[in-house]
Design an enzyme around this catalytic site. Structure first.
Site, PDB file in Angstrom:
ATOM      1  N   ASP A  87      10.480 -12.042   8.902  1.00 45.04           N
ATOM      2  CA  ASP A  87       9.787 -10.837   8.397  1.00 45.04           C
ATOM      3  C   ASP A  87       8.271 -10.954   8.252  1.00 45.04           C
ATOM      4  O   ASP A  87       7.592  -9.949   8.114  1.00 45.04           O
ATOM      5  CB  ASP A  87      10.356 -10.437   7.033  1.00 45.04           C
ATOM      6  CG  ASP A  87      11.795  -9.959   7.149  1.00 45.04           C
ATOM      7  OD1 ASP A  87      12.191  -9.564   8.259  1.00 45.04           O
ATOM      8  OD2 ASP A  87      12.517  -9.996   6.136  1.00 45.04           O
ATOM      9  N   ASP A 122      11.266 -15.096   0.587  1.00 49.70           N
ATOM     10  CA  ASP A 122      10.743 -15.010  -0.789  1.00 49.70           C
ATOM     11  C   ASP A 122      11.843 -15.171  -1.836  1.00 49.70           C
ATOM     12  O   ASP A 122      11.616 -15.765  -2.892  1.00 49.70           O
ATOM     13  CB  ASP A 122       9.944 -13.714  -1.000  1.00 49.70           C
ATOM     14  CG  ASP A 122      10.774 -12.474  -0.809  1.00 49.70           C
ATOM     15  OD1 ASP A 122      11.758 -12.525  -0.037  1.00 49.70           O
ATOM     16  OD2 ASP A 122      10.443 -11.437  -1.409  1.00 49.70           O
ATOM     17  N   THR A 176      11.482 -17.124   7.585  1.00 52.22           N
ATOM     18  CA  THR A 176      11.972 -15.744   7.681  1.00 52.22           C
ATOM     19  C   THR A 176      11.274 -15.069   8.856  1.00 52.22           C
ATOM     20  O   THR A 176      10.109 -15.350   9.115  1.00 52.22           O
ATOM     21  CB  THR A 176      11.704 -14.949   6.382  1.00 52.22           C
ATOM     22  OG1 THR A 176      11.943 -13.553   6.623  1.00 52.22           O
ATOM     23  CG2 THR A 176      10.269 -15.103   5.892  1.00 52.22           C
ATOM     24  N   GLY A 206      18.183 -15.083   5.251  1.00 52.00           N
ATOM     25  CA  GLY A 206      18.440 -14.797   6.668  1.00 52.00           C
ATOM     26  C   GLY A 206      17.978 -15.955   7.541  1.00 52.00           C
ATOM     27  O   GLY A 206      16.979 -16.592   7.235  1.00 52.00           O
ATOM     28  N   ARG A 220      23.534 -16.243   1.359  1.00 49.71           N
ATOM     29  CA  ARG A 220      22.942 -15.629   0.161  1.00 49.71           C
ATOM     30  C   ARG A 220      23.934 -15.929  -0.957  1.00 49.71           C
ATOM     31  O   ARG A 220      25.132 -15.758  -0.778  1.00 49.71           O
ATOM     32  CB  ARG A 220      22.744 -14.129   0.372  1.00 49.71           C
ATOM     33  CG  ARG A 220      21.858 -13.860   1.602  1.00 49.71           C
ATOM     34  CD  ARG A 220      21.447 -12.415   1.702  1.00 49.71           C
ATOM     35  NE  ARG A 220      20.959 -12.116   3.038  1.00 49.71           N
ATOM     36  CZ  ARG A 220      19.678 -12.202   3.420  1.00 49.71           C
ATOM     37  NH1 ARG A 220      18.763 -12.560   2.555  1.00 49.71           N
ATOM     38  NH2 ARG A 220      19.322 -11.903   4.652  1.00 49.71           N
ATOM     39  N   ASP A 223       6.694 -11.793   5.632  1.00 53.52           N
ATOM     40  CA  ASP A 223       6.355 -11.120   4.374  1.00 53.52           C
ATOM     41  C   ASP A 223       5.984 -12.101   3.264  1.00 53.52           C
ATOM     42  O   ASP A 223       5.997 -11.758   2.090  1.00 53.52           O
ATOM     43  CB  ASP A 223       7.518 -10.228   3.923  1.00 53.52           C
ATOM     44  CG  ASP A 223       8.809 -11.019   3.734  1.00 53.52           C
ATOM     45  OD1 ASP A 223       8.847 -12.205   4.109  1.00 53.52           O
ATOM     46  OD2 ASP A 223       9.779 -10.442   3.217  1.00 53.52           O
ATOM     47  N   ARG A 265      12.107  -4.438   6.248  1.00 57.06           N
ATOM     48  CA  ARG A 265      12.434  -3.454   5.201  1.00 57.06           C
ATOM     49  C   ARG A 265      11.233  -3.112   4.341  1.00 57.06           C
ATOM     50  O   ARG A 265      11.028  -1.984   3.953  1.00 57.06           O
ATOM     51  CB  ARG A 265      13.570  -3.986   4.315  1.00 57.06           C
ATOM     52  CG  ARG A 265      14.945  -3.635   4.836  1.00 57.06           C
ATOM     53  CD  ARG A 265      16.007  -4.378   4.115  1.00 57.06           C
ATOM     54  NE  ARG A 265      15.873  -5.810   4.359  1.00 57.06           N
ATOM     55  CZ  ARG A 265      16.494  -6.770   3.696  1.00 57.06           C
ATOM     56  NH1 ARG A 265      17.311  -6.461   2.712  1.00 57.06           N
ATOM     57  NH2 ARG A 265      16.328  -8.038   3.998  1.00 57.06           N
TER      58      ARG A 265
HETATM   59  P1  ATP Z   1      15.079 -13.176   3.994  1.00 54.36           P
HETATM   60  O1  ATP Z   1      13.582 -12.941   3.996  1.00 54.36           O
HETATM   61  O2  ATP Z   1      15.577 -13.573   5.311  1.00 54.36           O
HETATM   62  O3  ATP Z   1      15.853 -12.056   3.364  1.00 54.36           O
HETATM   63  P2  ATP Z   1      15.277 -14.580   1.493  1.00 54.36           P
HETATM   64  O4  ATP Z   1      15.132 -16.004   1.142  1.00 54.36           O
HETATM   65  O5  ATP Z   1      14.260 -13.637   0.909  1.00 54.36           O
HETATM   66  O6  ATP Z   1      15.318 -14.487   3.073  1.00 54.36           O
HETATM   67  P3  ATP Z   1      17.330 -13.619  -0.323  1.00 54.36           P
HETATM   68  O7  ATP Z   1      18.726 -13.157  -0.070  1.00 54.36           O
HETATM   69  O8  ATP Z   1      16.407 -12.694  -1.022  1.00 54.36           O
HETATM   70  O9  ATP Z   1      16.738 -14.090   1.093  1.00 54.36           O
HETATM   71  O10 ATP Z   1      17.373 -14.979  -1.192  1.00 54.36           O
HETATM   72  C1  ATP Z   1      18.185 -16.060  -0.778  1.00 54.36           C
HETATM   73  C2  ATP Z   1      18.929 -16.605  -1.962  1.00 54.36           C
HETATM   74  O11 ATP Z   1      17.990 -17.133  -2.918  1.00 54.36           O
HETATM   75  C3  ATP Z   1      19.746 -15.602  -2.753  1.00 54.36           C
HETATM   76  O12 ATP Z   1      20.990 -15.327  -2.161  1.00 54.36           O
HETATM   77  C4  ATP Z   1      19.894 -16.317  -4.092  1.00 54.36           C
HETATM   78  O13 ATP Z   1      20.919 -17.258  -4.041  1.00 54.36           O
HETATM   79  C5  ATP Z   1      18.566 -17.053  -4.216  1.00 54.36           C
HETATM   80  N1  ATP Z   1      17.668 -16.311  -5.119  1.00 54.36           N
HETATM   81  C6  ATP Z   1      16.930 -15.215  -4.854  1.00 54.36           C
HETATM   82  N2  ATP Z   1      16.242 -14.804  -5.948  1.00 54.36           N
HETATM   83  C7  ATP Z   1      16.573 -15.651  -6.948  1.00 54.36           C
HETATM   84  C8  ATP Z   1      16.223 -15.763  -8.321  1.00 54.36           C
HETATM   85  N3  ATP Z   1      15.362 -14.936  -8.911  1.00 54.36           N
HETATM   86  N4  ATP Z   1      16.776 -16.794  -9.027  1.00 54.36           N
HETATM   87  C9  ATP Z   1      17.628 -17.661  -8.469  1.00 54.36           C
HETATM   88  N5  ATP Z   1      17.988 -17.597  -7.166  1.00 54.36           N
HETATM   89  C10 ATP Z   1      17.485 -16.616  -6.415  1.00 54.36           C
END
Ligand code: ATP
Length: 320
Positions: free
Chosen positions: A127, A103, A125, A11, A72, A129, A171
């Site tokens: 969040d 994360d 982020t 995000g 994503r 978190d 969340r």
């Molecule tokens: P937000 O806190 O805003 O949701 P985020 O970085 O946690 O941000 P995610 O959608 O969980 O958002 O992760 C972003 C991208 O990171 C995913 O769409 C995916 O491409 C990659 N990703 C997440 N987990 C893994 C994993 N275990 N292995 C490889 N790539 C990953």
């Protein structure tokens, strides 16, 4: 290290642009070539990689969103996807990567680092978190947006002697709700970390009304067990007071980053570049107690997030 890249993932959050700007300008200052990767890991797999110069990050410091776009990527979640991502970076001669995201993005970075790429993660982020950094880039701006909404909703709630349930993002982590409740004043704050006690919420509303309060504000994080519609209906039926719900949604993601977010983004980005320049191993860079900190990715990912019970209790005391 001669050639590095930067991407934003997950995000979007206000302050990501400030981080991109600092990566590009600090990298160039150290004599490195800096590349921007569009649309996070998805753009990496598609080779959407371009060289950045100082001017390409002009006039973005104060803007929300991300000039690199974010995404994503399901393809990148697979072992094959990560391998292809690492190969793409090698094709472009990129040795180090700065990942700005949450994360999930950090988990992706850890996988990538196992293919010989040095990755520096910044906590991008709203969040809040990520456990290794006191605050995340975008959190402060998001809470300020919520505070503005509370101020406006309080006016209309008072005018109608009404209870308003305000749903904010979060969340799994209730920090946006908690800090908005602390700084904005709320009769109750509902967070995913604590089971909802509807009797207690209604008791506070009724007691407040008996003391002459003209309105009640209930702040609810999206990850709590009830929807805001269900909660509003339940409160109205039990207290007999008209209750409305407002879901703030994506407007919490936008807006000009605050001083705190610009500072956090800029200082952590500068540190990430410094570490890449020094040929460090992969790290998660954040801030703790006013200082920039850097942890190994595995350590950063496994650090437990502590719920701030003091703040939660203080909100109750202050709303009495
Ligand atoms: P937000 O806190 O805003 O949701 P985020 O970085 O946690 O941000 P995610 O959608 O969980 O958002 O992760 C972003 C991208 O990171 C995913 O769409 C995916 O491409 C990659 N990703 C997440 N987990 C893994 C994993 N275990 N292995 C490889 N790539 C990953």
């Amino acid at each position: 290290m001669k050639r590095i890249a930067v991407l934003t993932s997950g995000g979007d959050s206000p302050g990501m642009n400030a981080a991109i700007r600092a990566v590009v300008r600090c990298g160039i200052d150290k004599g490195m070539e800096v590349y921007g990767i569009s649309r996070g890991y998805e753009g990496l797999l598609d080779g959407e990689i371009r060289q950045m110069d100082r001017n390409s990050v002009g006039d973005i410091l104060h803007r929300g969103g991300t000039i690199l776009k974010t995404a994503r990527s399901e393809r990148f979640r697979t072992a094959d996807g990560v391998k292809k991502g690492a190969e793409m970076l090698r094709t472009f001669g990129i040795e180090g990567l700065v990942v700005i995201g949450g994360d999930g993005s950090m988990r992706g970075a850890r996988e990538l680092s196992q293919h010989g790429v040095t990755v520096m993660c910044l906590p991008g982020t709203i969040d809040n978190d990520l456990n290794y950094s006191d605050f995340t880039i975008g959190f402060d701006t998001a809470v300020n947006t919520v505070l503005e909404a509370i101020t406006k909703l309080r006016d209309t709630s008072s005018a109608h002697d009404r209870t308003t349930v305000i749903e904010v993002m979060g969340r799994h982590c209730g920090d946006i709700a908690m800090y908005a409740g602390l700084a904005g004043g709320a009769e109750a704050v509902l967070v995913p970390e604590v089971p909802v006690d509807i009797n207690e919420v209604c008791r506070r509303i009724i007691e407040g009304s008996h003391r002459g309060k003209l309105h009640s504000i209930i702040i609810k994080a999206e990850g709590t067990e009830m929807t805001s519609g269900e909660l509003a209906r339940l409160i109205e039926s039990r207290t007999g007071k008209e209750t409305r719900k407002v879901v703030l949604g994506y407007l919490q993601r936008g807006g000009n980053p605050t001083l705190n977010d610009r500072t956090l983004a800029t200082l952590t980005a500068a540190k990430a570049v410094e570490l890449l320049y020094a040929d460090s191993t992969s790290k998660a860079v954040g801030m703790s107690q006013g200082a920039v900190v850097a942890y190994d990715l595995e350590d950063a990912l496994t650090m437990p997030k502590e719920f701030n019970q003091n703040i939660y209790d203080l909100i109750s005391i202050l709303s009495k």
